[in-house]
Design a protein around this motif. Structure first.
Motif, PDB file in Angstrom:
ATOM      1  N   SER A   4       0.833  -1.195   0.000  1.00 39.19           N
ATOM      2  CA  SER A   4       0.000   0.000   0.000  1.00 39.19           C
ATOM      3  C   SER A   4       0.868   1.244   0.000  1.00 39.19           C
ATOM      4  O   SER A   4       1.922   1.290   0.634  1.00 39.19           O
ATOM      5  N   LYS A   5       0.388   2.241  -0.719  1.00 40.60           N
ATOM      6  CA  LYS A   5       1.086   3.530  -0.736  1.00 40.60           C
ATOM      7  C   LYS A   5       0.256   4.520   0.056  1.00 40.60           C
ATOM      8  O   LYS A   5      -0.970   4.455   0.057  1.00 40.60           O
ATOM      9  N   TYR A   6       0.943   5.417   0.733  1.00 44.46           N
ATOM     10  CA  TYR A   6       0.284   6.351   1.626  1.00 44.46           C
ATOM     11  C   TYR A   6       0.551   7.788   1.221  1.00 44.46           C
ATOM     12  O   TYR A   6       1.611   8.109   0.694  1.00 44.46           O
ATOM     13  N   ASP A   7      -0.407   8.639   1.536  1.00 45.91           N
ATOM     14  CA  ASP A   7      -0.198  10.085   1.468  1.00 45.91           C
ATOM     15  C   ASP A   7       0.739  10.410   2.625  1.00 45.91           C
ATOM     16  O   ASP A   7       0.407  10.150   3.782  1.00 45.91           O
ATOM     17  N   GLN A   8       1.899  10.953   2.327  1.00 47.48           N
ATOM     18  CA  GLN A   8       2.926  11.134   3.345  1.00 47.48           C
ATOM     19  C   GLN A   8       2.498  12.065   4.473  1.00 47.48           C
ATOM     20  O   GLN A   8       2.830  11.836   5.630  1.00 47.48           O
ATOM     21  N   PHE A   9       1.751  13.108   4.152  1.00 51.46           N
ATOM     22  CA  PHE A   9       1.302  14.035   5.192  1.00 51.46           C
ATOM     23  C   PHE A   9       0.344  13.339   6.154  1.00 51.46           C
ATOM     24  O   PHE A   9       0.497  13.433   7.371  1.00 51.46           O
ATOM     25  N   GLU A  75      -5.912   3.952   7.327  1.00 51.54           N
ATOM     26  CA  GLU A  75      -6.773   3.625   6.187  1.00 51.54           C
ATOM     27  C   GLU A  75      -7.078   4.882   5.377  1.00 51.54           C
ATOM     28  O   GLU A  75      -7.119   4.848   4.152  1.00 51.54           O
ATOM     29  N   ASP A  76      -7.271   5.994   6.078  1.00 49.85           N
ATOM     30  CA  ASP A  76      -7.527   7.270   5.396  1.00 49.85           C
ATOM     31  C   ASP A  76      -6.292   7.757   4.644  1.00 49.85           C
ATOM     32  O   ASP A  76      -6.413   8.434   3.625  1.00 49.85           O
ATOM     33  N   ALA A  77      -5.119   7.404   5.131  1.00 50.52           N
ATOM     34  CA  ALA A  77      -3.885   7.858   4.500  1.00 50.52           C
ATOM     35  C   ALA A  77      -3.527   7.059   3.252  1.00 50.52           C
ATOM     36  O   ALA A  77      -2.700   7.499   2.451  1.00 50.52           O
TER      37      ALA A  77
END
Length: 104
Positions: A4-9, A75-77
């Protein structure tokens, strides 16, 4: 392995919040232990144990809440599936048709 890739912020914010919640939970557990094992107090030992038990229950509740919140934040990220190039092209075509209709 998890790819999974995440929004870093958002990922960074979830991690910071998680660490702070763990620190608070550990501190509440520490307070519960210190209150329950108080030796030099004018309160009765039974009252100290009851208050310590209430603090320990609060710590457990906070740990459960923190874990659920941390999982929701992660999960939101997560980044959503990338949109295909064809769908993007269709969206651009629709946008250009809308802008042509507005100018007419």
């Amino acid at each position: 392995m998890n790819n999974s890739k995440y929004d870093q912020f958002k990922y960074s914010k979830a991690m910071r919040s998680g660490v702070l919640r763990v620190i608070v939970a550990v501190y509440i557990c520490y307070l519960a232990f210190k209150i329950a094992s108080a030796e030099d107090t004018s309160m009765s030992k039974a009252l100290c144990l009851i208050i310590g038990g209430v603090f320990m229950a609060a710590a457990i509740g906070f740990i459960v809440y923190s874990y659920k919140r941390f999982r929701a934040d992660l999960e939101d990220a997560k980044l959503k599936e990338e949109v295909s190039a064809e769908a993007v092209a269709d969206g651009i075509a629709e946008d250009s048709e809308l802008s042509e209709n507005e100018t007419a």
